[in-house]
Design an enzyme around this catalytic site. Sequence first.
Site, mmCIF file in Angstrom:
data_model
loop_
_atom_site.group_PDB
_atom_site.id
_atom_site.type_symbol
_atom_site.label_atom_id
_atom_site.label_comp_id
_atom_site.label_asym_id
_atom_site.label_seq_id
_atom_site.Cartn_x
_atom_site.Cartn_y
_atom_site.Cartn_z
ATOM 1 N N HIS A 63 0.848 -1.191 0.000
ATOM 2 C CA HIS A 63 0.000 0.000 0.000
ATOM 3 C C HIS A 63 0.885 1.243 0.000
ATOM 4 C CE1 HIS A 63 0.852 -0.613 4.258
ATOM 5 N NE2 HIS A 63 0.419 0.617 4.532
ATOM 6 N N ASP A 67 5.667 4.766 5.109
ATOM 7 C CA ASP A 67 6.623 3.823 5.703
ATOM 8 C C ASP A 67 6.789 2.562 4.867
ATOM 9 O OD1 ASP A 67 3.945 3.279 6.478
ATOM 10 O OD2 ASP A 67 4.590 2.084 8.187
ATOM 11 N N HIS A 68 6.057 2.471 3.760
ATOM 12 C CA HIS A 68 6.184 1.319 2.866
ATOM 13 C C HIS A 68 6.740 1.698 1.491
ATOM 14 C CE1 HIS A 68 3.791 -1.546 5.412
ATOM 15 N NE2 HIS A 68 3.476 -0.385 5.955
ATOM 16 N N HIS A 141 -7.632 -1.796 5.350
ATOM 17 C CA HIS A 141 -6.790 -0.748 5.905
ATOM 18 C C HIS A 141 -7.409 0.600 5.562
ATOM 19 C CE1 HIS A 141 -3.231 0.617 7.852
ATOM 20 N NE2 HIS A 141 -2.675 1.169 6.788
ATOM 21 N N ASP A 212 -0.600 -3.855 5.699
ATOM 22 C CA ASP A 212 -1.290 -3.417 6.911
ATOM 23 C C ASP A 212 -2.782 -3.720 6.793
ATOM 24 O OD1 ASP A 212 1.199 -2.476 7.439
ATOM 25 O OD2 ASP A 212 0.632 -0.370 7.624
#
Length: 315
Positions: A63, A67-68, A141, A212
């Site tokens: 996604h 942070d990804h 999410h 997530d």
Amino acid sequence: MELEFLGTGAGSPARYRNVTSIALKLLDERNAVWLFDVGEGTQQQILRTTIRPRKVEKIFITHLHGDHIFGLPGFLSSRSFQGGKQPLTIYGPKGIRDYVQTSLRVSDSRLTYPIKYVEVSDNGQVFEDDTFRVECRKLDHRIASFGYRVIEKNHTGELLVAKLQAAGVQPGPEYGLIKAGKAVTLANGQVLPSGDFIGPAQKGRIVTILGDTRRTANSYTLAANADVLVHESTFGQPDGRMAYNYYHSTSAQAAEVAKKAHVKQLLLTHISARYVGKAAHQLQTEARQIFPNTRVMKDFDQVEVPLAKHQPITK
């Protein structure tokens, strides 16, 4: 086949955990590495491993939270500087192409290789070749988030050399023909069917990596009978309400998925910075009460995914 965790934290880099990135090393299977998410600083983490950026042939983004993906432009540029010339494919939710192309354009970055983009928006298969198939499904999410199921195709059984020699066939080209599934005709006219001289096929492995998510039905579908399930564990069980409000999972919820999906091993990652030392160990304890074969991962942990030899293949 081996998993190496380049970052196991959630949200932002912490002292002991970088943000999310996982390498699935397929060096024996296809001389390649696949990355799952590329959080900020991933290229720095790679410098502390034996991974070569030019070996990375596919990147799967779960996604588009920072942070990804914040490490993606830097990694792509470094791959050029370090001799990467082979094409690269990036899979991810709609918007990943725009994010990468905008980052490269604004920074005036030029790559030495082409990028193919596969933007996913629904459940289904995203890749297949002679050795692997990859499926994705939507998770639950705050923004579009996906899980990926990597399915290795079954391996051809071992050549039964002793049986061939007993039939009068010595090492030579005939062995290669038999291994390739072709019948061999001997000088005396006898025909040897290949199937009589190849052992049982070895079942391929399954690795499931989830983005997530709250607990959702698609988590179970993606994880079903997997050799390894990589599941987020942002919060502990006492913080279950917070996990739900922020569209995340607890360690206990991840363990319930692993148990009901009949996976072999559960690896917990995406750990909130609030869980340090004993608190991180407590996440593992909570999960093991439900699914004993659980580990909370740390940055640079490596986990081999072995073949289950002689495991029967069910139709």
